[in-house]
Design an enzyme around this catalytic site. Structure first.
Site, PDB file in Angstrom:
ATOM      1  N   GLY A  78       0.820  -1.212   0.000  1.00  0.00           N
ATOM      2  CA  GLY A  78       0.000   0.000   0.000  1.00  0.00           C
ATOM      3  C   GLY A  78       0.847   1.251   0.000  1.00  0.00           C
ATOM      4  N   THR A  80       2.703   4.374  -1.113  1.00  0.00           N
ATOM      5  CA  THR A  80       2.462   5.235  -2.269  1.00  0.00           C
ATOM      6  C   THR A  80       3.753   5.978  -2.618  1.00  0.00           C
ATOM      7  OG1 THR A  80       1.623   6.921  -0.748  1.00  0.00           O
ATOM      8  CG2 THR A  80       0.002   5.534  -1.818  1.00  0.00           C
ATOM      9  N   ALA A 103      -2.206  -1.118  -4.299  1.00  0.00           N
ATOM     10  CA  ALA A 103      -3.327  -0.184  -4.353  1.00  0.00           C
ATOM     11  C   ALA A 103      -2.908   1.109  -3.693  1.00  0.00           C
ATOM     12  CB  ALA A 103      -4.545  -0.768  -3.628  1.00  0.00           C
ATOM     13  N   SER A 104      -3.306   2.212  -4.295  1.00  0.00           N
ATOM     14  CA  SER A 104      -3.034   3.507  -3.657  1.00  0.00           C
ATOM     15  C   SER A 104      -3.951   3.676  -2.450  1.00  0.00           C
ATOM     16  CB  SER A 104      -3.248   4.638  -4.654  1.00  0.00           C
ATOM     17  OG  SER A 104      -4.594   4.624  -5.103  1.00  0.00           O
ATOM     18  N   ASN A 105      -5.022   2.903  -2.413  1.00  0.00           N
ATOM     19  CA  ASN A 105      -5.952   3.013  -1.285  1.00  0.00           C
ATOM     20  C   ASN A 105      -6.706   1.683  -1.157  1.00  0.00           C
ATOM     21  OD1 ASN A 105      -8.137   3.691   0.459  1.00  0.00           O
ATOM     22  ND2 ASN A 105      -7.682   5.836   0.035  1.00  0.00           N
ATOM     23  N   PHE A 106      -6.572   1.048  -0.006  1.00  0.00           N
ATOM     24  CA  PHE A 106      -7.193  -0.269   0.192  1.00  0.00           C
ATOM     25  C   PHE A 106      -8.609  -0.191   0.745  1.00  0.00           C
ATOM     26  CE2 PHE A 106      -2.876  -1.884  -0.172  1.00  0.00           C
ATOM     27  CZ  PHE A 106      -3.106  -3.001  -0.958  1.00  0.00           C
ATOM     28  N   HIS A 138      -4.816  15.464   3.949  1.00  0.00           N
ATOM     29  CA  HIS A 138      -4.216  14.424   4.797  1.00  0.00           C
ATOM     30  C   HIS A 138      -3.448  15.066   5.940  1.00  0.00           C
ATOM     31  CE1 HIS A 138      -4.950  11.703   1.376  1.00  0.00           C
ATOM     32  NE2 HIS A 138      -4.891  10.738   2.284  1.00  0.00           N
ATOM     33  N   HIS A 139      -3.061  14.209   6.890  1.00  0.00           N
ATOM     34  CA  HIS A 139      -2.242  14.631   8.032  1.00  0.00           C
ATOM     35  C   HIS A 139      -0.893  15.199   7.580  1.00  0.00           C
ATOM     36  CE1 HIS A 139       0.019  10.878   7.433  1.00  0.00           C
ATOM     37  NE2 HIS A 139      -1.164  10.352   7.168  1.00  0.00           N
ATOM     38  N   LYS A 142       2.270  13.161   6.092  1.00  0.00           N
ATOM     39  CA  LYS A 142       2.229  12.447   4.791  1.00  0.00           C
ATOM     40  C   LYS A 142       3.315  13.001   3.867  1.00  0.00           C
ATOM     41  CE  LYS A 142      -0.783  10.770   1.173  1.00  0.00           C
ATOM     42  NZ  LYS A 142      -0.170   9.448   1.221  1.00  0.00           N
ATOM     43  N   GLY A 148      -1.542   9.324  -3.334  1.00  0.00           N
ATOM     44  CA  GLY A 148      -1.668   8.297  -4.367  1.00  0.00           C
ATOM     45  C   GLY A 148      -3.127   8.119  -4.778  1.00  0.00           C
TER      46      GLY A 148
HETATM   47  N1  LIG Z   1      -2.755   2.152   0.203  1.00  0.00           N
HETATM   48  C1  LIG Z   1      -3.375   2.551   1.317  1.00  0.00           C
HETATM   49  O1  LIG Z   1      -4.547   2.223   1.569  1.00  0.00           O
HETATM   50  C2  LIG Z   1      -2.611   3.397   2.306  1.00  0.00           C
HETATM   51  C3  LIG Z   1      -3.194   3.812   3.506  1.00  0.00           C
HETATM   52  C4  LIG Z   1      -2.424   4.526   4.413  1.00  0.00           C
HETATM   53  C5  LIG Z   1      -1.104   4.812   4.117  1.00  0.00           C
HETATM   54  N2  LIG Z   1      -0.577   4.416   2.937  1.00  0.00           N
HETATM   55  C6  LIG Z   1       0.838   4.596   2.598  1.00  0.00           C
HETATM   56  O2  LIG Z   1       1.559   3.599   3.306  1.00  0.00           O
HETATM   57  C7  LIG Z   1       2.864   4.074   3.596  1.00  0.00           C
HETATM   58  C8  LIG Z   1       3.128   3.921   5.098  1.00  0.00           C
HETATM   59  O3  LIG Z   1       2.220   4.719   5.813  1.00  0.00           O
HETATM   60  P1  LIG Z   1       2.274   4.779   7.407  1.00  0.00           P
HETATM   61  O4  LIG Z   1       1.204   5.732   7.772  1.00  0.00           O
HETATM   62  O5  LIG Z   1       2.295   3.420   7.991  1.00  0.00           O
HETATM   63  O6  LIG Z   1       3.699   5.471   7.597  1.00  0.00           O
HETATM   64  P2  LIG Z   1       4.631   5.404   8.906  1.00  0.00           P
HETATM   65  O7  LIG Z   1       3.823   5.422  10.143  1.00  0.00           O
HETATM   66  O8  LIG Z   1       5.674   6.465   8.691  1.00  0.00           O
HETATM   67  O9  LIG Z   1       5.306   3.978   8.814  1.00  0.00           O
HETATM   68  C9  LIG Z   1       6.251   3.614   7.834  1.00  0.00           C
HETATM   69  C10 LIG Z   1       7.132   2.586   8.496  1.00  0.00           C
HETATM   70  O10 LIG Z   1       7.988   1.996   7.531  1.00  0.00           O
HETATM   71  C11 LIG Z   1       9.261   1.849   8.163  1.00  0.00           C
HETATM   72  N3  LIG Z   1      10.289   1.724   7.124  1.00  0.00           N
HETATM   73  C12 LIG Z   1      10.944   2.684   6.438  1.00  0.00           C
HETATM   74  N4  LIG Z   1      11.823   2.130   5.581  1.00  0.00           N
HETATM   75  C13 LIG Z   1      11.713   0.788   5.732  1.00  0.00           C
HETATM   76  C14 LIG Z   1      12.339  -0.328   5.121  1.00  0.00           C
HETATM   77  N5  LIG Z   1      13.285  -0.178   4.200  1.00  0.00           N
HETATM   78  N6  LIG Z   1      11.963  -1.581   5.503  1.00  0.00           N
HETATM   79  C15 LIG Z   1      11.027  -1.762   6.437  1.00  0.00           C
HETATM   80  N7  LIG Z   1      10.399  -0.727   7.078  1.00  0.00           N
HETATM   81  C16 LIG Z   1      10.738   0.525   6.713  1.00  0.00           C
HETATM   82  C17 LIG Z   1       9.393   3.123   8.979  1.00  0.00           C
HETATM   83  O11 LIG Z   1      10.357   2.969   9.989  1.00  0.00           O
HETATM   84  P3  LIG Z   1      11.004   4.333  10.628  1.00  0.00           P
HETATM   85  O12 LIG Z   1       9.913   4.998  11.344  1.00  0.00           O
HETATM   86  O13 LIG Z   1      12.045   3.774  11.511  1.00  0.00           O
HETATM   87  O14 LIG Z   1      11.546   5.109   9.463  1.00  0.00           O
HETATM   88  C18 LIG Z   1       7.996   3.210   9.582  1.00  0.00           C
HETATM   89  O15 LIG Z   1       7.846   2.429  10.736  1.00  0.00           O
HETATM   90  C19 LIG Z   1       2.919   5.500   3.055  1.00  0.00           C
HETATM   91  O16 LIG Z   1       3.467   5.470   1.754  1.00  0.00           O
HETATM   92  C20 LIG Z   1       1.451   5.915   2.992  1.00  0.00           C
HETATM   93  O17 LIG Z   1       1.208   6.903   2.009  1.00  0.00           O
HETATM   94  C21 LIG Z   1      -1.309   3.711   2.032  1.00  0.00           C
END
Ligand SMILES: NC(=O)c1ccc[n+]([C@@H]2O[C@H](COP(=O)([O-])OP(=O)(O)OC[C@H]3O[C@@H](n4cnc5c(N)ncnc54)[C@H](OP(=O)(O)O)[C@@H]3O)[C@@H](O)[C@H]2O)c1
Length: 246
Positions: A78, A80, A103-106, A138-139, A142, A148
Site C-alpha cells: 500500500g 504510495t 493499491a493507492s488506497n485499500f 491528509h495529516h 504524509k 496516491g
Molecule cells: N494504500 C493505502 O490504503 C494506504 C493507507 C495509508 C497509508 N498508505 C501509505 O503507506 C505508507 C506507510 O504509511 P504509514 O502511515 O504506515 O507510515 P509510517 O507510520 O511512517 O510507517 C512507515 C514505516 O515503515 C518503516 N520503514 C521505512 N523504511 C523501511 C524499510 N526499508 N523496511 C522496512 N520498514 C521501513 C518506517 O520505519 P522508521 O519509522 O524507523 O523510518 C515506519 O515504521 C505510506 O506510503 C502511505 O502513504 C497507504
C-alpha cells in the site's frame, strides 16, 4: 478465506500496526516484522510465510517488493509514491513469476468511490460547461503530494474524459486540458478526497472521508487473503471485481 495465513509485515509504522490488529482479529498469524532498522529474517524465513504486507516509505518499497519476488513470497503493498518505478517492478514480477497486489488506497469505500469516479467522468465528458477539480486533505506527516489516491482519481478521469490530457497540482496557471489537483496537509486528518464538476449553474461532487486507518488495513488483509494461490500483478480493482456482478 480458505485458511489462516502466516503474514510477514514489512514496515511497522501506523499502517503496519493497524494491519497486525486486523490480521489477528481475522485469525491470521504475524510471523515476522521488518522495520527500517532491518530484520534478522533469512530467505528461508520469508519462504515460510504465506504473504507479505508492505507499508513503508516511497524510497523503500521497490527493494522490498523485489526481495519478496526473489523469495517467491506473494506481496501486498500500500506504500504510495513509488509508481514512477512501476515498469521495473512489473518486469521483475513477471520474470520471477511473483504475485503482487498494489493499491493507492485499500479502503473498500474509496474503491467504490473510484468506480463512481470513472462512471461520472464518462458522463461528464460530454458536458463541456463543467470544469473538474480534485481535492485531497491528509495529516501533516504524509510524505507524498498529491496523495496516491488523488493521483488514481485523476488518472481515471484522464482515461475517459475527452477534455483532460494531464493533471497538475493547482496553484499555477493551468491550461484548459490540465485537471487541477489541490493538496492540503492539516493536523491528523486520515484522508479526505473529493472530485467536483462545476459549471455556471451548479456543482456535482463525490467525496469520501476516512475516519480512521481501519478501512485501509482491512482492505489490505482481505486483498492478501484473495491473493493466495494467484500469480501475476493485481490491484484492488481486481479484488473488487471478484465481489461484484455489475
Ligand atoms: N494504500 C493505502 O490504503 C494506504 C493507507 C495509508 C497509508 N498508505 C501509505 O503507506 C505508507 C506507510 O504509511 P504509514 O502511515 O504506515 O507510515 P509510517 O507510520 O511512517 O510507517 C512507515 C514505516 O515503515 C518503516 N520503514 C521505512 N523504511 C523501511 C524499510 N526499508 N523496511 C522496512 N520498514 C521501513 C518506517 O520505519 P522508521 O519509522 O524507523 O523510518 C515506519 O515504521 C505510506 O506510503 C502511505 O502513504 C497507504
Amino acid at each position: 478465506m480458505d485458511k489462516d495465513m502466516k503474514i510477514l509485515l514489512i514496515g511497522y509504522g501506523k499502517m503496519g500496526k493497524e494491519v497486525e490488529a486486523i490480521a489477528l482479529q481475522r485469525g491470521h498469524e504475524v510471523s515476522g516484522r521488518i522495520t527500517a532498522a532491518g530484520s534478522p529474517l533469512s530467505g528461508n524465513d520469508l519462504q515460510a510465510c504465506d504473504v507479505a504486507i508492505e507499508f513503508t516509505r516511497p524510497e523503500a518499497a521497490v527493494d522490498n517488493l523485489l526481495m519478496c519476488f526473489k523469495a517467491g513470497l506473494p506481496v501486498v503493498t500500500g506504500t504510495t509514491g513509488w509508481h514512477e518505478r512501476a515498469g521495473e517492478v512489473k518486469t521483475a514480477c513477471q520474470s520471477m513469476e511473483g504475485s503482487l497486489l498494489y493499491a493507492s488506497n485499500f479502503s473498500i469505500g474509496v474503491n467504490i468511490l473510484f468506480d463512481i469516479n470513472r462512471r461520472l467522468a464518462a458522463l461528464m465528458s460530454g458536458q463541456s460547461g463543467y470544469a473538474a477539480t480534485i481535492e485531497e486533505t491528509h495529516h501533516e506527516q504524509k510524505l507524498d503530494r498529491p496523495s496516491g489516491t488523488a493521483v488514481s482519481l485523476a488518472n481515471d478521469i484522464l482515461d475517459v474524459h475527452h477534455r483532460y490530457e494531464n493533471w497538475a497540482l493547482a496553484g499555477t496557471d493551468l491550461a484548459g486540458d490540465t485537471l487541477p489537483v489541490t493538496s492540503h496537509r492539516e493536523g491528523n486528518v486520515t484522508g479526505k478526497h473529493n472530485v467536483a464538476y462545476t459549471s455556471d449553474i451548479d456543482r456535482i461532487e463525490i467525496r469520501h472521508e476516512a475516519f480512521n486507518r481501519r478501512g485501509f488495513a482491512t482492505g489490505a488483509v482481505l486483498a492478501a487473503e484473495w491473493l493466495q494461490g494467484k500469480k501475476g500483478i493485481f490491484t484492488m480493482r481486481d479484488y473488487m471485481a471478484s465481489l461484484t456482478h455489475v
